[in-house]
Scaffold this motif. Structure first.
Motif, PDB file in Angstrom:
ATOM      1  N   SER A  21       3.869  -4.001  -3.635  1.00  0.00           N
ATOM      2  CA  SER A  21       3.188  -3.961  -4.928  1.00  0.00           C
ATOM      3  C   SER A  21       2.710  -2.553  -5.261  1.00  0.00           C
ATOM      4  O   SER A  21       2.751  -1.643  -4.427  1.00  0.00           O
ATOM      5  N   ARG A  22       2.244  -2.408  -6.478  1.00  0.00           N
ATOM      6  CA  ARG A  22       1.767  -1.101  -6.948  1.00  0.00           C
ATOM      7  C   ARG A  22       0.634  -0.571  -6.078  1.00  0.00           C
ATOM      8  O   ARG A  22       0.576   0.622  -5.791  1.00  0.00           O
ATOM      9  N   SER A  23      -0.241  -1.463  -5.655  1.00  0.00           N
ATOM     10  CA  SER A  23      -1.386  -1.049  -4.833  1.00  0.00           C
ATOM     11  C   SER A  23      -1.058  -1.002  -3.345  1.00  0.00           C
ATOM     12  O   SER A  23      -1.895  -0.585  -2.546  1.00  0.00           O
ATOM     13  N   ALA A  24       0.144  -1.461  -2.994  1.00  0.00           N
ATOM     14  CA  ALA A  24       0.564  -1.585  -1.590  1.00  0.00           C
ATOM     15  C   ALA A  24      -0.170  -2.705  -0.870  1.00  0.00           C
ATOM     16  O   ALA A  24      -0.013  -2.861   0.339  1.00  0.00           O
ATOM     17  N   GLY A  25      -0.942  -3.495  -1.602  1.00  0.00           N
ATOM     18  CA  GLY A  25      -1.682  -4.571  -0.975  1.00  0.00           C
ATOM     19  C   GLY A  25      -0.883  -5.829  -0.733  1.00  0.00           C
ATOM     20  O   GLY A  25      -1.295  -6.696   0.041  1.00  0.00           O
ATOM     21  N   ILE A  26       0.247  -5.944  -1.399  1.00  0.00           N
ATOM     22  CA  ILE A  26       1.097  -7.125  -1.245  1.00  0.00           C
ATOM     23  C   ILE A  26       2.502  -6.675  -0.884  1.00  0.00           C
ATOM     24  O   ILE A  26       3.038  -5.747  -1.485  1.00  0.00           O
ATOM     25  N   THR A  27       3.060  -7.333   0.122  1.00  0.00           N
ATOM     26  CA  THR A  27       4.438  -7.047   0.514  1.00  0.00           C
ATOM     27  C   THR A  27       5.224  -8.343   0.619  1.00  0.00           C
ATOM     28  O   THR A  27       4.658  -9.424   0.785  1.00  0.00           O
ATOM     29  N   TYR A  28       6.516  -8.205   0.525  1.00  0.00           N
ATOM     30  CA  TYR A  28       7.438  -9.337   0.660  1.00  0.00           C
ATOM     31  C   TYR A  28       8.556  -8.914   1.604  1.00  0.00           C
ATOM     32  O   TYR A  28       8.999  -7.754   1.559  1.00  0.00           O
ATOM     33  N   TYR A  29       8.975  -9.854   2.442  1.00  0.00           N
ATOM     34  CA  TYR A  29      10.118  -9.611   3.321  1.00  0.00           C
ATOM     35  C   TYR A  29      11.044 -10.824   3.308  1.00  0.00           C
ATOM     36  O   TYR A  29      10.584 -11.973   3.336  1.00  0.00           O
ATOM     37  N   ALA A  30      12.310 -10.555   3.312  1.00  0.00           N
ATOM     38  CA  ALA A  30      13.278 -11.626   3.493  1.00  0.00           C
ATOM     39  C   ALA A  30      13.132 -12.181   4.910  1.00  0.00           C
ATOM     40  O   ALA A  30      12.771 -11.441   5.839  1.00  0.00           O
ATOM     41  N   ASP A  31      13.402 -13.453   5.072  1.00  0.00           N
ATOM     42  CA  ASP A  31      13.257 -14.076   6.390  1.00  0.00           C
ATOM     43  C   ASP A  31      14.097 -13.366   7.445  1.00  0.00           C
ATOM     44  O   ASP A  31      13.695 -13.279   8.609  1.00  0.00           O
ATOM     45  N   SER A  32      15.233 -12.864   7.037  1.00  0.00           N
ATOM     46  CA  SER A  32      16.155 -12.249   7.991  1.00  0.00           C
ATOM     47  C   SER A  32      15.640 -10.936   8.577  1.00  0.00           C
ATOM     48  O   SER A  32      16.165 -10.459   9.594  1.00  0.00           O
ATOM     49  N   THR A  78       4.797  -8.729 -12.910  1.00  0.00           N
ATOM     50  CA  THR A  78       4.550  -8.488 -11.493  1.00  0.00           C
ATOM     51  C   THR A  78       3.535  -7.367 -11.313  1.00  0.00           C
ATOM     52  O   THR A  78       3.551  -6.661 -10.307  1.00  0.00           O
ATOM     53  N   TYR A  79       2.646  -7.213 -12.282  1.00  0.00           N
ATOM     54  CA  TYR A  79       1.701  -6.091 -12.241  1.00  0.00           C
ATOM     55  C   TYR A  79       0.850  -6.112 -10.984  1.00  0.00           C
ATOM     56  O   TYR A  79       0.555  -5.072 -10.408  1.00  0.00           O
ATOM     57  N   TYR A  80       0.439  -7.293 -10.550  1.00  0.00           N
ATOM     58  CA  TYR A  80      -0.425  -7.381  -9.361  1.00  0.00           C
ATOM     59  C   TYR A  80       0.321  -7.898  -8.139  1.00  0.00           C
ATOM     60  O   TYR A  80      -0.290  -8.140  -7.106  1.00  0.00           O
ATOM     61  N   GLY A  81       1.627  -8.056  -8.252  1.00  0.00           N
ATOM     62  CA  GLY A  81       2.364  -8.638  -7.150  1.00  0.00           C
ATOM     63  C   GLY A  81       3.684  -7.953  -6.915  1.00  0.00           C
ATOM     64  O   GLY A  81       3.836  -6.754  -7.168  1.00  0.00           O
TER      65      GLY A  81
END
Length: 127
Positions: free
Chosen positions: A51-62, A103-106
């Protein structure tokens, strides 16, 4: 924004690489950022996002537990640290920037939300 990815190379299975993507142009911190990859003969897939703030991340399961996405807003750069690489990680890796208000906060794992793309950098993992 223009994006330039680098860091891809040939590495043995079990090894590590760090990809970098530097942005040129508009304010870097106004974008959420993502890494995608396209393996030979396969569709493009989302790998990680931040995210913009680096507070939220996403990863693929793989890649969970093996890859780490981070950003340095002072350097206008997003990184993808890849550890314990596997042959199935072989792909062209693309960085992308998302300016969508939704996706401003995510973060988003959908390529449709990303409006700027880098040129890609090739990662080859040998067995």
């Amino acid at each position: 924004v223009q994006l330039q990815a680098s860091g891809g190379e040939l590495v043995q299975a079990g090894g590590s690489l760090r990809l970098s993507c530097t942005a040129f142009g508009r304010t870097f911190r106004s974008y959420a950022l993502g890494w995608f990859r396209r393996a030979p003969g396969k569709d493009r897939e989302s790998v990680a996002a931040i995210s913009r703030s680096a507070g939220i991340t996403y990863y693929a399961d793989s890649v969970k537990g093996r890859f780490t996405i981070s950003r340095d807003n002072a350097k206008n750069t997003v990184y993808l640290q890849m550890n314990s690489l596997k042959p199935e990680d072989t792909a062209v890796y693309y960085c992308a920037a998302d300016s969508s208000p939704s996706t401003y906060y995510g973060v988003s794992s959908s390529s449709d939300d990303y409006d700027s793309w880098g040129q890609g950098t090739l990662v080859t993992v040998s067995s």
